[in-house]
Structures are given as structure tokens and as C-alpha cells.
Design a protein around this motif. Sequence first.
Motif, PDB file in Angstrom:
ATOM      1  N   ALA A 137       0.776  -1.749   0.135  1.00 30.16           N
ATOM      2  CA  ALA A 137      -0.007   0.116   0.159  1.00 30.16           C
ATOM      3  C   ALA A 137       1.010   1.150   0.242  1.00 30.16           C
ATOM      4  N   SER A 138       1.677   1.429   0.519  1.00 32.95           N
ATOM      5  CA  SER A 138       2.897   2.253   0.952  1.00 32.95           C
ATOM      6  C   SER A 138       3.566   2.260  -0.679  1.00 32.95           C
ATOM      7  N   ALA A 139       4.354   1.689  -0.747  1.00 32.28           N
ATOM      8  CA  ALA A 139       4.672   1.635  -2.932  1.00 32.28           C
ATOM      9  C   ALA A 139       3.651   2.013  -3.931  1.00 32.28           C
ATOM     10  N   LEU A 140       2.527   1.250  -3.270  1.00 36.96           N
ATOM     11  CA  LEU A 140       0.995   1.747  -4.380  1.00 36.96           C
ATOM     12  C   LEU A 140       0.667   3.733  -4.390  1.00 36.96           C
ATOM     13  N   CYS A 141       0.817   4.418  -2.798  1.00 33.09           N
ATOM     14  CA  CYS A 141       0.962   5.410  -2.577  1.00 33.09           C
ATOM     15  C   CYS A 141       1.596   6.388  -3.267  1.00 33.09           C
ATOM     16  N   VAL A 142       3.050   5.517  -3.609  1.00 28.75           N
ATOM     17  CA  VAL A 142       4.036   6.764  -4.084  1.00 28.75           C
ATOM     18  C   VAL A 142       3.707   6.260  -5.945  1.00 28.75           C
TER      19      VAL A 142
END
Length: 185
Positions: A137-142
Motif C-alpha cells: 500500500a505504501s508503494a502504491l501511494c507513491v
Amino acid sequence: NLDGTYPPGIGAFATPMPKWLLHITASIFLHQDAAFLHHQEKILAERGYTATSGSRDDYVDKVYTPNAADKNIITFRRWLRSRAGGGVPWPRGTEELPKRSRKGEVYDVYHSHVKDCVYCTGALKNARRARVGAFAASALCVALRPQIGLAAALGGAIASAGVGGALGKLIGMFYTYEFSHADND
């Protein structure tokens, strides 16, 4: 109790929580004296104390017990020797006490409990999945920064990574939980 209820009087002090969380957080209390007790048992063995049925060894002759609270321990040790066969029933052919363990073995939660507990193995598997999901999810936000904006992307990425890091700490408690009185302020 077997039906999942608490005995009368205990329920008032027990906070409802998942069984796996109760098991893992028990280490916070139980490991406070684990190293001390492990080494004390070795010292007793080196002094010749054997807790076998019919043994003439008396626990109080091998240790210093100045407090009134020690009476319960002395009574338990005497009961263990006289009524319960003396001590832990080690398998035939093994020494009475295992060799002195390294610190990691004394505080090993995984091999002493988690791997054999249905609740804890399931929770560990789910925590691992959730940690992967949090970092994804963190990578997706980026990756979605152009669509959601810099502030939302940065906030989402930091929050998700924080959740992933916290889950990593929780996962660590399924493996070892070390306690040091020197570090306990």
C-alpha cells in the motif's frame, strides 16, 4: 475454562483479547525472570541439588531465602520432592538439566510455543500477510502520486510504511522476546 469463560472473580481482571495476543503478550511478564531462573537452576545443580523423589537434599540448604514470600517457594519445592516425584520427568538417557542455554534460547518464543499453537501460527501468518500488504500500500501511494497529489501520496506512504514497521515489531514477538532488568527503567 474449557468453554472459554473465566472463573468467577478472574473475569473482572481479564481484558477480552484474542488468544494469540494473550499468548504473545504473556512473554512481557513471563520473561522478566526467565534468564535468572534458568541460571539459578544451573547453580543449584552445580551445588549438587537434585529434586528427585526420596532425595535428602533440601532446597533451603542450597539457597538463601530471607523473605516471608519465599515460604511459598520452599513449600512448593518440598511438595514437588515429596509428593510429585521430585521434579521434571526428563526422558530416559538425558541429563537432569539441559546444558546452559544461550540467551536467545531462553527467550525463544517460537520454538517453545508459537510453532505448536494453532492461534499463534495463524496470527503469525496473518501478520506477515498484513505487513506485505502495508508495504504494498505504501508503494502504491507513491505510484499513484500523480493522480492523488503529493500530500496524499506522502501521507499514505508514510502511514502504510509505519503500519508495516509496527507489524514487523509484532512479528518479532512471535520469535523472541528478550527482557533485561538493566534496561528496564
